[in-house]
Design an enzyme around this catalytic site. Structure first.
Site, PDB file in Angstrom:
ATOM      1  N   HIS A 101      80.054 -61.460 -48.725  1.00 28.04           N
ATOM      2  CA  HIS A 101      79.053 -62.566 -49.751  1.00 28.04           C
ATOM      3  C   HIS A 101      78.368 -61.837 -50.827  1.00 28.04           C
ATOM      4  CE1 HIS A 101      76.674 -60.585 -46.495  1.00 28.04           C
ATOM      5  NE2 HIS A 101      75.738 -60.793 -47.132  1.00 28.04           N
ATOM      6  N   HIS A 103      75.154 -62.362 -53.380  1.00 30.94           N
ATOM      7  CA  HIS A 103      73.843 -63.025 -53.356  1.00 30.94           C
ATOM      8  C   HIS A 103      73.579 -63.390 -54.888  1.00 30.94           C
ATOM      9  CE1 HIS A 103      71.982 -61.382 -49.527  1.00 30.94           C
ATOM     10  NE2 HIS A 103      72.770 -60.472 -49.602  1.00 30.94           N
TER      11      HIS A 103
HETATM   12  P1  5GP Z   1      73.011 -58.829 -46.530  1.00 35.21           P
HETATM   13  O1  5GP Z   1      71.940 -58.159 -46.242  1.00 35.21           O
HETATM   14  O2  5GP Z   1      74.164 -58.629 -45.316  1.00 35.21           O
HETATM   15  O3  5GP Z   1      73.788 -58.629 -47.864  1.00 35.21           O
HETATM   16  O4  5GP Z   1      72.693 -60.563 -46.472  1.00 35.21           O
HETATM   17  C1  5GP Z   1      73.026 -61.204 -45.486  1.00 35.21           C
HETATM   18  C2  5GP Z   1      71.982 -62.452 -45.955  1.00 35.21           C
HETATM   19  O5  5GP Z   1      72.392 -63.710 -44.896  1.00 35.21           O
HETATM   20  C3  5GP Z   1      70.480 -62.104 -45.708  1.00 35.21           C
HETATM   21  O6  5GP Z   1      69.602 -62.404 -47.113  1.00 35.21           O
HETATM   22  C4  5GP Z   1      70.127 -63.372 -44.698  1.00 35.21           C
HETATM   23  O7  5GP Z   1      68.947 -63.940 -45.026  1.00 35.21           O
HETATM   24  C5  5GP Z   1      71.311 -64.468 -44.862  1.00 35.21           C
HETATM   25  N1  5GP Z   1      71.533 -65.152 -43.627  1.00 35.21           N
HETATM   26  C6  5GP Z   1      71.627 -64.539 -42.351  1.00 35.21           C
HETATM   27  N2  5GP Z   1      72.144 -65.380 -41.263  1.00 35.21           N
HETATM   28  C7  5GP Z   1      72.271 -66.655 -42.119  1.00 35.21           C
HETATM   29  C8  5GP Z   1      72.290 -68.135 -41.737  1.00 35.21           C
HETATM   30  O8  5GP Z   1      72.439 -68.535 -40.507  1.00 35.21           O
HETATM   31  N3  5GP Z   1      72.124 -68.781 -42.624  1.00 35.21           N
HETATM   32  C9  5GP Z   1      72.071 -68.710 -43.905  1.00 35.21           C
HETATM   33  N4  5GP Z   1      71.967 -69.535 -44.732  1.00 35.21           N
HETATM   34  N5  5GP Z   1      71.690 -67.631 -44.394  1.00 35.21           N
HETATM   35  C10 5GP Z   1      71.800 -66.478 -43.630  1.00 35.21           C
END
Ligand code: 5GP
Ligand code: ZN
Length: 138
Positions: A101, A103
């Site tokens: 993903h 951001h």
């Molecule tokens: P990472 O730390 O892996 O780059 O980002 C994961 C992101 O996904 C985090 O910012 C977290 O808040 C978001 N996130 C985790 N689970 C969910 C979910 O079930 N729904 C949504 N909309 N965001 C999520």
């Protein structure tokens, strides 16, 4: 390919509802549940790729233009002054969901704080050696 244990596969493919801001055949863009700033969005491919190293080239080529499109829409709709495109790979890099993903984080004049780091210092010789090691692994 989808992964039946992956929450982002389920969200991207509409099995779990989300606040969706954009959808096409390859991607769903949703709002992050724990936003770093108002409007913080996540670009999710509909196919499952663990991280950027696994990402299909055709999908990868579409991610940056989509990030730019979402960021431009945030500036217009939310009045942010800029935005960060952030993408984490691996636990050590802060990745918590192992479905690629990107951001898209709006940045406002009055904060919250930027995604940033404290610049270090490095010997030019060490920079050259480090560059060589990475080059040799390409
Ligand atoms: P990472 O730390 O892996 O780059 O980002 C994961 C992101 O996904 C985090 O910012 C977290 O808040 C978001 N996130 C985790 N689970 C969910 C979910 O079930 N729904 C949504 N909309 N965001 C999520
Ligand atoms: Zn997935």
């Amino acid at each position: 390919m989808k992964d039946s244990n992956c929450i982002f596969c389920k969200i991207a493919n509409g099995e779990i509802p989300s606040s969706t801001v954009y959808e096409d055949q390859d991607f769903r863009v949703i709002l992050d549940l724990g936003p770093a700033a108002k409007g913080h969005a996540l670009i999710l491919p509909k196919e499952h790729f663990k991280d950027v190293c696994e990402l299909d080239e055709a999908v990868a080529a579409k991610v940056l233009p989509l990030g730019a499109k979402i960021g431009a829409a945030m500036k217009e709709a939310l009045g942010c002054a800029g935005f960060n495109l952030v993408q984490n790979n691996g636990v050590a890099a802060g990745q918590t969901v192992f479905h690629f993903h990107m951001h898209v984080i709006p940045r406002y004049e009055n904060g919250p704080e930027m995604v940033t780091w404290t610049p270090g210092k490095e010997d030019p010789e060490v920079l050259a050696q480090t560059a060589e090691r990475i080059k040799n692994a390409l």
